[in-house]
Design an enzyme around this catalytic site. Structure first.
Site, short mmCIF file in Angstrom:
data_model
loop_
_atom_site.label_atom_id
_atom_site.label_comp_id
_atom_site.label_asym_id
_atom_site.label_seq_id
_atom_site.Cartn_x
_atom_site.Cartn_y
_atom_site.Cartn_z
N LYS A 107 1.07 -1.34 0.10
CA LYS A 107 0.03 -0.27 0.16
C LYS A 107 1.03 1.68 0.25
O LYS A 107 2.77 1.38 0.29
CB LYS A 107 -1.19 0.08 1.83
CG LYS A 107 -2.61 0.49 1.02
CD LYS A 107 -3.36 -0.24 0.23
CE LYS A 107 -4.38 0.73 -0.44
NZ LYS A 107 -5.48 -0.18 -0.43
P1 NAD Z 1 -12.88 7.66 -2.72
O1 NAD Z 1 -11.41 8.56 -3.09
O2 NAD Z 1 -13.22 6.99 -4.51
O3 NAD Z 1 -14.08 7.37 -2.32
C1 NAD Z 1 -13.76 8.30 -1.04
C2 NAD Z 1 -15.28 8.82 0.07
O4 NAD Z 1 -15.30 8.57 1.04
C3 NAD Z 1 -15.59 9.49 -0.46
O5 NAD Z 1 -17.23 9.76 -1.39
C4 NAD Z 1 -15.09 10.06 0.44
O6 NAD Z 1 -15.89 12.06 0.55
C5 NAD Z 1 -16.00 9.61 1.84
N1 NAD Z 1 -15.66 9.83 2.65
C6 NAD Z 1 -14.57 9.87 2.96
N2 NAD Z 1 -13.97 10.03 4.82
C7 NAD Z 1 -15.74 10.30 5.34
C8 NAD Z 1 -15.71 9.78 6.33
N3 NAD Z 1 -15.76 10.25 7.54
N4 NAD Z 1 -17.48 9.68 6.63
C9 NAD Z 1 -18.05 9.53 5.28
N5 NAD Z 1 -17.46 9.12 4.39
C10 NAD Z 1 -15.97 9.62 4.32
O7 NAD Z 1 -12.36 6.54 -3.04
P2 NAD Z 1 -12.49 4.95 -3.11
O8 NAD Z 1 -11.42 3.83 -3.84
O9 NAD Z 1 -14.29 4.23 -3.26
O10 NAD Z 1 -11.75 3.33 -1.13
C11 NAD Z 1 -13.19 3.60 -0.38
C12 NAD Z 1 -12.74 2.30 0.55
O11 NAD Z 1 -13.14 1.45 -0.03
C13 NAD Z 1 -11.41 2.71 1.24
O12 NAD Z 1 -11.18 1.71 2.58
C14 NAD Z 1 -10.25 2.08 0.73
O13 NAD Z 1 -9.25 1.42 1.43
C15 NAD Z 1 -11.13 0.64 -0.21
N6 NAD Z 1 -10.72 0.06 -1.12
C16 NAD Z 1 -10.67 0.60 -2.36
C17 NAD Z 1 -10.86 0.19 -3.75
C18 NAD Z 1 -11.22 -0.11 -4.94
O14 NAD Z 1 -10.92 -0.17 -5.86
N7 NAD Z 1 -11.33 2.02 -5.50
C19 NAD Z 1 -10.70 -1.67 -3.86
C20 NAD Z 1 -10.34 -2.33 -2.39
C21 NAD Z 1 -10.90 -1.07 -1.38
#
Ligand code: NAD
Length: 418
Positions: A107
């Site tokens: 990561k």
């Molecule tokens: P992103 O940046 O596209 O979106 C994150 C979202 O969470 C945004 O809408 C943001 O406003 C919101 N957010 C942030 N802090 C917040 C809070 N305190 N309360 C409510 N909403 C909040 O990120 P993403 O890629 O969708 O990732 C989200 C989660 O999923 C993370 O934990 C990431 O590690 C995990 N994840 C992502 C992927 C991927 O393919 N992008 C894969 C596996 C896991």
């Protein structure tokens, strides 16, 4: 005491201890499995639009290289620190092993609020971060991907920067790229689609039919695509939140309209004044499915006691604390947990497909990508359920035990060098 110490890393250690106890792993073997192989901290100076220079701290943690290259996202967020990145790398290892990918976990992250930067500044930061990482990454060493705060555009800049230094185009250095730059069809949607696929499967098993409702925290890549998939399956998304706002409509939100709004404005803020709701309260709304898809540690013991969902589908990494897990264990007949390392693994599965396609320069149709993604998720789901039943353990323990066992076996067979 380690450089990684902090609440998120401590959580990864606590979770690992549960698994190590369950598998009776001797103490002297535990550190070898748990502690990251390598971690890198870099300074990234960036020219600001006002002529000043800001230096941002960036990290990359590679957990283990036993089964192949490491693989993992890069997060741009103000909360990023080396401990959080290390925990996320460790979880990636168990996840990749659980779904059978030839990777260790990694990561990366930069401590920055990407929303406060112009596109030009963000490009400068992305390119500098990748340039600093060049000695430590490679298609056979460590392959990056998007995570919170990064997206396809950032991946295209990463790929371009790496390629300029190599003197030829190396698309396989990152995944989650735009399709126009060597990305795969279906990657953008993959994580959310995978979450929704597993949710539908569990709903079938629990016989949840007709008028089912879901609540989604986080409306970024994972949350928005999971919400759209479930909406398209006829499930009412009654509440959604992001960093800026929360919305609640017991008749179900118009998710396609909300997606259009978020694409145009960068968040859900301003979508509707009438539907605004307390963001802190959405996790405990009565619903069939709760999907935390934002940050770590949002479901603590207090929230776990008060959850009113039947399925907890962990789209985010590490949304549930170990204290909350103890409560969820007691409530396991009321709440079906799909643990993060399985629930959001569709993202890394399709990233793996992207890497394979880039290496072969042979590209697949989108339905082939999604069919294979679901096949892998179904296999891992069945293995997790089988193990949980056989050992009478919670789903998270079962999923992590399968992952840890595979990493442990790989290390044992290769032995200790030199
Ligand atoms: P992103 O940046 O596209 O979106 C994150 C979202 O969470 C945004 O809408 C943001 O406003 C919101 N957010 C942030 N802090 C917040 C809070 N305190 N309360 C409510 N909403 C909040 O990120 P993403 O890629 O969708 O990732 C989200 C989660 O999923 C993370 O934990 C990431 O590690 C995990 N994840 C992502 C992927 C991927 O393919 N992008 C894969 C596996 C896991």
């Amino acid at each position: 005491m380690t450089v990684y110490a902090g609440p998120v890393f401590d959580m990864a250690v606590q979770q690992f201890d549960v698994i190590a106890d369950h598998l009776s792993i001797p103490t002297d073997e535990r550190e070898r499995i748990l502690m990251p192989k390598r971690s890198i901290t870099v300074s990234c100076p960036v020219h600001r639009d006002d002529g000043s220079i800001t230096v941002f701290e960036g990290y990359r943690v590679q957990h283990h290289l036993t089964l192949g290259p490491t693989k993992g996202g890069t997060r741009f967020a103000p909360s990023v620190d080396i401990g959080e990145v290390a925990a996320l790398a460790i979880w990636m290892s168990w996840k990749c092993a659980l779904v059978g990918l030839p990777y260790g976990g990694a990561k990366g992250g930069v401590r920055v609020d990407p929303g406060s930067m112009s596109m030009r500044e963000l490009e400068g930061l992305s390119r500098r971060y990748m340039q600093e990482m060049i000695p430590f990454v490679g298609p056979r060493t460590d392959v990056m991907a998007p995570d919170m705060g990064t997206n396809e555009q950032v991946m295209a800049w990463f790929m371009d920067t790496y390629s300029m230094y190599q003197g030829n185009t190396v698309t396989e250095i990152v995944t989650g790229k735009p399709v126009s730059s060597g990305g795969t069809l279906g990657r953008r949607e993959a994580t959310g689609r995978g979450v929704a696929h597993l949710v539908r499967r569990v709903m079938n098993e629990l016989d949840i039919v007709g008028g089912a409702t879901a609540v989604v925290q986080g409306f970024g890549n994972v949350g928005s695509h999971a919400a759209l998939e479930l909406y398209n399956s006829g499930i009412k998304i009654i509440a959604v939140s992001d960093l800026t706002d929360a919305l609640y409509d017991r008749n179900g939100l118009d998710i396609p309209a909300l997606l259009r709004h978020a694409a145009a404005h960068g968040s859900i803020a301003g979508f509707s004044n009438q539907l605004r709701y307390d963001p802190a309260a959405i996790l405990t709304l009565p619903c069939d499915v709760l999907i935390p898809a934002a940050i770590e540690r949002v479901i603590d013991a207090h929230i776990a006691e008060n959850l009113k969902c039947r399925v907890l589908a962990e789209g985010a990494n590490g949304p549930t604390t170990p204290e909350a897990d103890l409560i969820l264990e007691k409530r396991q007949h009321e709440i079906f947990v799909i643990p993060d390392i399985l629930c959001n693994s569709g993202g890394v599965v399709v990233s793996y497909f992207e890497w394979v396609q880039d290496l072969q320069q042979l590209f697949w149709e989108e339905d082939e990508v999604t069919r294979r993604e679901y096949q892998i998720l179904d296999r891992a789901f069945a293995q997790m359920i089988g193990r949980a039943k056989k050992d009478r353990i919670p789903h998270r323990t079962a999923a992590m035990a399968i992952g840890v066992e595979k990493v442990r076996a790989g290390k044992a067979m290769r032995g200790l060098f030199p």
